[in-house]
Write a protein that holds these residues in place. Structure first.
Motif, PDB file in Angstrom:
ATOM      1  N   UNK A 203       0.822  -1.211   0.000  1.00 45.98           N
ATOM      2  CA  UNK A 203       0.000   0.000   0.000  1.00 45.98           C
ATOM      3  C   UNK A 203       0.859   1.265   0.000  1.00 45.98           C
ATOM      4  N   UNK A 204       2.168   1.123   0.114  1.00 45.67           N
ATOM      5  CA  UNK A 204       3.068   2.275   0.142  1.00 45.67           C
ATOM      6  C   UNK A 204       3.403   2.695  -1.286  1.00 45.67           C
ATOM      7  N   UNK A 205       3.321   3.984  -1.616  1.00 43.91           N
ATOM      8  CA  UNK A 205       3.772   4.432  -2.937  1.00 43.91           C
ATOM      9  C   UNK A 205       5.214   4.048  -3.223  1.00 43.91           C
ATOM     10  N   UNK A 206       6.044   4.033  -2.178  1.00 41.47           N
ATOM     11  CA  UNK A 206       7.465   3.725  -2.363  1.00 41.47           C
ATOM     12  C   UNK A 206       7.718   2.282  -2.782  1.00 41.47           C
ATOM     13  N   UNK A 207       6.706   1.428  -2.703  1.00 41.54           N
ATOM     14  CA  UNK A 207       6.886   0.043  -3.134  1.00 41.54           C
ATOM     15  C   UNK A 207       6.897  -0.084  -4.653  1.00 41.54           C
ATOM     16  N   UNK A 208       6.420   0.936  -5.354  1.00 40.30           N
ATOM     17  CA  UNK A 208       6.300   0.844  -6.812  1.00 40.30           C
ATOM     18  C   UNK A 208       7.646   0.751  -7.529  1.00 40.30           C
ATOM     19  N   UNK A 209       8.620   1.642  -7.268  1.00 43.15           N
ATOM     20  CA  UNK A 209       9.885   1.539  -8.017  1.00 43.15           C
ATOM     21  C   UNK A 209      10.566   0.183  -7.874  1.00 43.15           C
ATOM     22  N   UNK A 210      10.514  -0.402  -6.692  1.00 41.04           N
ATOM     23  CA  UNK A 210      11.162  -1.683  -6.486  1.00 41.04           C
ATOM     24  C   UNK A 210      10.455  -2.857  -7.136  1.00 41.04           C
ATOM     25  N   UNK A 211       9.230  -2.655  -7.599  1.00 42.63           N
ATOM     26  CA  UNK A 211       8.458  -3.729  -8.223  1.00 42.63           C
ATOM     27  C   UNK A 211       8.601  -3.767  -9.735  1.00 42.63           C
ATOM     28  N   UNK A 212       9.256  -2.755 -10.322  1.00 42.80           N
ATOM     29  CA  UNK A 212       9.261  -2.620 -11.766  1.00 42.80           C
ATOM     30  C   UNK A 212       9.942  -3.784 -12.478  1.00 42.80           C
ATOM     31  N   UNK A 213      11.072  -4.243 -11.941  1.00 39.73           N
ATOM     32  CA  UNK A 213      11.790  -5.344 -12.599  1.00 39.73           C
ATOM     33  C   UNK A 213      10.928  -6.595 -12.659  1.00 39.73           C
ATOM     34  N   UNK A 214      10.234  -6.894 -11.563  1.00 43.18           N
ATOM     35  CA  UNK A 214       9.385  -8.086 -11.534  1.00 43.18           C
ATOM     36  C   UNK A 214       8.174  -7.913 -12.441  1.00 43.18           C
ATOM     37  N   UNK A 215       7.646  -6.698 -12.531  1.00 42.28           N
ATOM     38  CA  UNK A 215       6.510  -6.445 -13.430  1.00 42.28           C
ATOM     39  C   UNK A 215       6.915  -6.691 -14.876  1.00 42.28           C
TER      40      UNK A 215
END
Length: 254
Positions: A203-215
């Motif tokens: 739910x944290x906005x800051x989790x988005x950048x770290x998820x990009x590689x997996x996406x």
């Protein structure tokens, strides 16, 4: 209010804020794919004999590098651009001149926010598509749906940063707005450990950048990305609303 938005966009264009930001995104879109493809060659030629193990170049790796540049370097440039949007006009007295026109304080703030929203949306979408197509020509392709979802996530995070800085610009000086945007925008990383342990970090906005590689790799469930995107949108609206509330009560002077 649409006339005010058009005027804000023209002012941002003439002051080189829009072209400058878009050129920065275009620079990364055109630099990252060949950099990833020829990284091993570059290291071999200029590394002075030092052997460095690099991962094999892939289309996913090149696009992830572009997304990392978006969330790191481009985000800081965006904060600098937005920090003075209201604060500089308060200091110069230009805000009072605008508000002497048939324009409410709420319309004044929302028009500026929408102009920056258009700047950000056009830049991220345009540069993202260019990066994807250029990566395709050099390293092959991967599903466009993954790239689009990653771009939406990156845009949501940048929108969150932009809105946090915009609130700071309405409340403080240009320097204060920049610090405010950085603290609000990146402060969530300080709580990433406890948030992950409690299972709420998605739910944290800051989790988005770290998820990009997996996406981009297709290993991250899309549904896990939506809470953070929704959080970014909701918080952006809250920041804009707070900016309007506090700005209404603020005393302005020439």
């Amino acid at each position: 209010m649409h006339k005010t938005i058009r005027w804000e966009i023209k002012a941002a264009w003439r002051s080189f804020r829009i072209p400058g930001f878009w050129l920065l995104l275009l620079f990364f879109a055109l630099l990252d794919p060949p950099m990833i493809k020829y990284m091993e060659t570059i290291i071999t030629r200029f590394g002075g004999g030092v052997k460095i193990q690099v991962p094999p170049p892939t289309a996913q790796l090149a696009f992830v590098q572009f997304l990392q540049d978006l969330s790191q370097i481009s985000s800081l440039v965006l904060i600098l651009l937005v920090a003075g949007s209201v604060a500089a006009e308060k200091k110069s007295g230009l805000a009072c001149w605008y508000l002497a026109q048939p324009l409410s304080r709420g319309q004044y703030l929302i028009s500026k926010w929408l102009a920056h929203f258009i700047l950000l949306q056009g830049g991220v979408l345009g540069a993202g598509i260019i990066s994807y197509l250029y990566t395709w020509t050099l390293l092959g392709t991967f599903p466009f749906g993954r790239a689009l979802l990653a771009l939406v996530g990156s845009f949501a995070f940048l929108l969150f940063l932009m809105s946090a800085t915009y609130l700071g610009s309405a409340l403080f000086s240009t320097a204060g707005a920049g610090v405010f945007g950085i603290v609000l925008g990146y402060g969530g990383y300080l709580f990433s450990g406890p948030a992950k342990a409690l299972g709420v970090y998605r739910f944290f906005p800051q989790s988005l950048p770290g998820s990009m590689a997996a996406i981009v790799a297709g290993t991250y469930p899309s549904a896990e990305l939506y809470p953070a995107i929704i959080a970014c949108i909701v918080l952006s609206g809250v920041f804009l609303g707070l900016a309007c509330v506090f700005f209404q009560r603020m005393e302005l002077s020439l």
